[in-house]
Design a protein around this motif. Structure first.
Motif, PDB file in Angstrom:
ATOM      1  N   LYS A   1      36.010  35.508  39.879  1.00  0.00           N
ATOM      2  CA  LYS A   1      35.357  34.019  38.928  1.00  0.00           C
ATOM      3  C   LYS A   1      34.035  34.898  38.856  1.00  0.00           C
ATOM      4  O   LYS A   1      33.078  34.923  38.420  1.00  0.00           O
ATOM      5  CB  LYS A   1      34.986  33.445  39.485  1.00  0.00           C
ATOM      6  N   GLU A   2      33.168  36.125  40.433  1.00  0.00           N
ATOM      7  CA  GLU A   2      32.028  37.025  40.083  1.00  0.00           C
ATOM      8  C   GLU A   2      32.256  38.290  38.901  1.00  0.00           C
ATOM      9  O   GLU A   2      31.612  38.698  38.971  1.00  0.00           O
ATOM     10  CB  GLU A   2      32.229  37.213  41.740  1.00  0.00           C
ATOM     11  N   GLY A   3      33.619  38.418  38.643  1.00  0.00           N
ATOM     12  CA  GLY A   3      33.736  39.504  37.604  1.00  0.00           C
ATOM     13  C   GLY A   3      33.489  40.632  38.833  1.00  0.00           C
ATOM     14  O   GLY A   3      32.887  41.718  37.558  1.00  0.00           O
ATOM     15  N   LYS A   4      34.329  41.214  39.554  1.00  0.00           N
ATOM     16  CA  LYS A   4      34.252  41.870  40.411  1.00  0.00           C
ATOM     17  C   LYS A   4      35.500  43.044  40.127  1.00  0.00           C
ATOM     18  O   LYS A   4      35.402  44.071  39.887  1.00  0.00           O
ATOM     19  CB  LYS A   4      33.743  41.858  41.848  1.00  0.00           C
ATOM     20  N   ILE A   5      37.045  42.341  39.409  1.00  0.00           N
ATOM     21  CA  ILE A   5      37.671  42.256  39.473  1.00  0.00           C
ATOM     22  C   ILE A   5      38.282  41.934  38.193  1.00  0.00           C
ATOM     23  O   ILE A   5      38.558  40.713  38.524  1.00  0.00           O
ATOM     24  CB  ILE A   5      38.857  43.368  40.181  1.00  0.00           C
ATOM     25  N   LYS A   6      39.620  42.380  38.096  1.00  0.00           N
ATOM     26  CA  LYS A   6      39.899  42.089  36.636  1.00  0.00           C
ATOM     27  C   LYS A   6      42.066  41.664  37.226  1.00  0.00           C
ATOM     28  O   LYS A   6      41.946  42.484  37.034  1.00  0.00           O
ATOM     29  CB  LYS A   6      39.879  42.399  35.373  1.00  0.00           C
ATOM     30  N   ARG A   7      42.092  40.800  37.022  1.00  0.00           N
ATOM     31  CA  ARG A   7      43.767  40.416  37.182  1.00  0.00           C
ATOM     32  C   ARG A   7      44.588  41.341  36.999  1.00  0.00           C
ATOM     33  O   ARG A   7      45.507  42.410  37.840  1.00  0.00           O
ATOM     34  CB  ARG A   7      44.226  38.748  36.572  1.00  0.00           C
ATOM     35  N   GLU A   8      44.503  42.280  35.809  1.00  0.00           N
ATOM     36  CA  GLU A   8      45.337  43.454  35.855  1.00  0.00           C
ATOM     37  C   GLU A   8      45.082  44.637  35.435  1.00  0.00           C
ATOM     38  O   GLU A   8      45.156  45.276  36.196  1.00  0.00           O
ATOM     39  CB  GLU A   8      44.762  43.834  33.862  1.00  0.00           C
ATOM     40  N   ASP A   9      43.793  44.712  36.854  1.00  0.00           N
ATOM     41  CA  ASP A   9      43.783  46.030  38.018  1.00  0.00           C
ATOM     42  C   ASP A   9      44.254  45.781  38.833  1.00  0.00           C
ATOM     43  O   ASP A   9      44.043  46.172  40.383  1.00  0.00           O
ATOM     44  CB  ASP A   9      41.943  46.171  38.058  1.00  0.00           C
ATOM     45  N   LEU A  10      45.009  44.667  39.230  1.00  0.00           N
ATOM     46  CA  LEU A  10      45.516  44.526  40.435  1.00  0.00           C
ATOM     47  C   LEU A  10      46.988  44.013  40.505  1.00  0.00           C
ATOM     48  O   LEU A  10      47.829  43.497  39.509  1.00  0.00           O
ATOM     49  CB  LEU A  10      44.687  42.907  41.315  1.00  0.00           C
ATOM     50  N   PHE A  11      47.547  44.571  41.739  1.00  0.00           N
ATOM     51  CA  PHE A  11      48.492  44.253  41.848  1.00  0.00           C
ATOM     52  C   PHE A  11      49.209  43.091  43.484  1.00  0.00           C
ATOM     53  O   PHE A  11      48.706  44.217  45.140  1.00  0.00           O
ATOM     54  CB  PHE A  11      49.045  46.301  42.962  1.00  0.00           C
ATOM     55  N   VAL A  12      49.725  42.312  43.199  1.00  0.00           N
ATOM     56  CA  VAL A  12      49.936  41.349  43.865  1.00  0.00           C
ATOM     57  C   VAL A  12      51.613  41.394  44.531  1.00  0.00           C
ATOM     58  O   VAL A  12      52.669  41.191  43.334  1.00  0.00           O
ATOM     59  CB  VAL A  12      49.505  40.045  43.718  1.00  0.00           C
ATOM     60  N   THR A  13      52.335  41.674  45.732  1.00  0.00           N
ATOM     61  CA  THR A  13      53.784  41.443  45.969  1.00  0.00           C
ATOM     62  C   THR A  13      53.084  39.875  46.751  1.00  0.00           C
ATOM     63  O   THR A  13      53.404  40.155  48.337  1.00  0.00           O
ATOM     64  CB  THR A  13      54.071  42.533  47.009  1.00  0.00           C
ATOM     65  N   THR A  14      54.934  39.513  47.224  1.00  0.00           N
ATOM     66  CA  THR A  14      54.915  38.185  47.812  1.00  0.00           C
ATOM     67  C   THR A  14      56.876  38.288  47.859  1.00  0.00           C
ATOM     68  O   THR A  14      57.514  38.818  46.521  1.00  0.00           O
ATOM     69  CB  THR A  14      54.621  37.227  47.140  1.00  0.00           C
ATOM     70  N   LYS A  15      57.216  37.786  48.712  1.00  0.00           N
ATOM     71  CA  LYS A  15      58.980  37.575  48.637  1.00  0.00           C
ATOM     72  C   LYS A  15      58.946  36.108  49.067  1.00  0.00           C
ATOM     73  O   LYS A  15      58.667  35.246  49.653  1.00  0.00           O
ATOM     74  CB  LYS A  15      58.835  38.539  50.197  1.00  0.00           C
ATOM     75  N   LEU A  16      60.925  36.640  48.007  1.00  0.00           N
ATOM     76  CA  LEU A  16      61.407  35.161  48.375  1.00  0.00           C
ATOM     77  C   LEU A  16      61.888  34.447  49.926  1.00  0.00           C
ATOM     78  O   LEU A  16      62.316  35.761  50.508  1.00  0.00           O
ATOM     79  CB  LEU A  16      63.113  35.452  47.699  1.00  0.00           C
ATOM     80  N   PRO A  17      61.531  33.854  51.105  1.00  0.00           N
ATOM     81  CA  PRO A  17      61.410  33.728  52.683  1.00  0.00           C
ATOM     82  C   PRO A  17      62.868  33.785  52.744  1.00  0.00           C
ATOM     83  O   PRO A  17      63.966  33.417  51.740  1.00  0.00           O
ATOM     84  CB  PRO A  17      60.674  32.654  52.911  1.00  0.00           C
ATOM     85  N   VAL A  18      63.416  33.944  53.725  1.00  0.00           N
ATOM     86  CA  VAL A  18      64.968  33.903  54.408  1.00  0.00           C
ATOM     87  C   VAL A  18      65.818  32.435  54.334  1.00  0.00           C
ATOM     88  O   VAL A  18      66.338  32.510  54.521  1.00  0.00           O
ATOM     89  CB  VAL A  18      65.258  34.806  55.914  1.00  0.00           C
ATOM     90  N   TYR A  19      64.686  31.871  54.125  1.00  0.00           N
ATOM     91  CA  TYR A  19      65.689  30.435  54.860  1.00  0.00           C
ATOM     92  C   TYR A  19      65.503  30.059  52.591  1.00  0.00           C
ATOM     93  O   TYR A  19      65.774  28.503  52.264  1.00  0.00           O
ATOM     94  CB  TYR A  19      64.632  29.291  54.526  1.00  0.00           C
ATOM     95  N   GLY A  20      65.240  30.483  51.458  1.00  0.00           N
ATOM     96  CA  GLY A  20      65.358  30.805  50.528  1.00  0.00           C
ATOM     97  C   GLY A  20      66.324  30.730  49.562  1.00  0.00           C
ATOM     98  O   GLY A  20      66.097  31.041  48.253  1.00  0.00           O
TER      99      GLY A  20
END
Length: 357
Positions: free
Chosen positions: A88-107
């Motif tokens: 929102k503050e215009g400091k970064i753009k979504r395309e400049d960011l790399f986000v990793t998350t994971k499927l949990p062991v109980y899923g």
């Protein structure tokens, strides 16, 4: 008025420096397309929400553009809050960011995949993640995790990697996961997905550090176009409590004489030497820290190179399986799961977890 102007100038300078630092961070090309920054921020186990917010701000200001999290870390909502602020503050753009998350062991059932990914996206306030990983190759029953009591009866032995992977592929086709991968899988488990999946795994995330350099699986991944990410790249000195569980008393890698000698030569910290050693092998690192100064130091590893003799000296410190810290023996009976990945640990009577029966 002058103070306000100086504050504005400082903010602009910080943003410019962060952007410049980001441009300098090498990236690893993924087989599925896209690039992952070779240094990222691990986010597990912040003591409180404000601590993680401070860490994320420090990381983004220092040029980090790779954030690693997981459903089981229970911090995706905090990460989403901070990222949304920066967007929102215009400091970064979504395309400049790399986000990793994971499927949990109980899923670990096919129907769970869209449920947990959608939950992650909602908390992260994102339309997609750049990399979605299966966190563990084994599974526990959802109800066992919900009630907080995990026993041998809680182990779900019906795990079907191919069925889960097909559900993961559906999320990729739907645009909610740009790349797919696995964590803590062994070569046999990865090869199964390579042979039978429509989309090959783009990344393997594993425990990897100076005492546990994982050379066989890294070589296997390189031959098959699978990038490798090292979690616990500093040897997790804060996890000394795991030593009695693994049966091994491991030293603090930051205090090793060989590491400190090389650090002094390069005018770097021991942590920077450990990270540089791994990165120089072409392996992605996600060191965890919540202290702004250490966060900045952990990405400041790109202005020097270890020579061949230094790399060889550090290579020689590999302890193989004897250097492994995370084996999950604290979950009773887990080693009986058909997809328990560290089967080599079970070949030794000394290493074999004892059954309660």
């Amino acid at each position: 008025m002058i103070g306000s102007t100086l504050t504005s100038v400082c903010c602009v300078m910080v943003a410019v420096l962060a952007a410049a630092a980001c441009l300098d961070v090498p990236k690893v090309r993924l087989s599925s397309g896209g690039d992952i920054p070779i240094v990222g921020l691990g986010t597990r186990q912040a003591n409180y929400e404000g601590e993680l917010e401070t860490a994320l701000d420090a990381a983004l200001q220092s040029g980090y553009r790779h954030i690693d999290t997981a459903t089981i870390h229970k911090n995706e909502h905090t990460i989403g809050k901070v990222l949304n602020k920066w967007f929102k503050e215009g400091k970064i753009k979504r395309e400049d960011l790399f986000v990793t998350t994971k499927l949990p062991v109980y899923g670990m059932r096919p129907a769970d995949v869209p449920v947990f990914l959608n939950q992650s996206l909602t908390k992260l306030q994102l339309d997609y993640v750049d990399l979605y990983l299966i966190h563990m190759p084994f599974a526990v029953k959802r109800e066992a995790h919900d009630n907080g009591i995990i026993t041998e009866d809680s182990i779900d032995k019906t795990t079907d990697h191919l069925a889960i992977w097909k559900a993961m592929e559906a999320e990729h086709y739907a645009g909610r996961a740009k790349a797919l991968g696995v964590s803590n899988f062994n070569e046999t488990q990865i090869e199964r997905l390579l042979k039978h999946g429509a989309i090959p795994p783009a990344n393997l995330q594993i425990e990897l550090h100076l005492y546990h350099q994982q050379r066989p699986v890294v070589d296997f991944c390189k031959k098959n176009g699978v990038s490798v990410t090292a979690y616990a790249p500093l040897g997790s000195p804060s996890y000394r409590w795991l030593s009695p569980i693994s049966g091994k008393e491991l030293p603090d890698l930051l205090e090793l004489t060989e590491v400190n000698k090389i650090a002094t030569k390069h005018n770097k910290t021991s942590a920077q030497i450990l990270l540089r050693h791994t990165v120089q092998r072409g392996i992605i690192v996600i060191p965890k820290s919540f202290k702004p100064d250490r966060i900045r130091q952990n990405i400041d590893i790109l202005d020097f190179t270890l020579d061949d003799s230094e790399m060889a000296e550090l290579d020689a410190l590999d302890k193989g399986l004897d250097g492994k810290r995370f084996v999950m023996k604290h979950i009773e009976g887990l080693w009986k799961h058909p997809e328990y990945p560290w089967t080599a640990l079970l070949n030794s009577t000394e290493e074999r977890p004892k059954s309660s029966n």
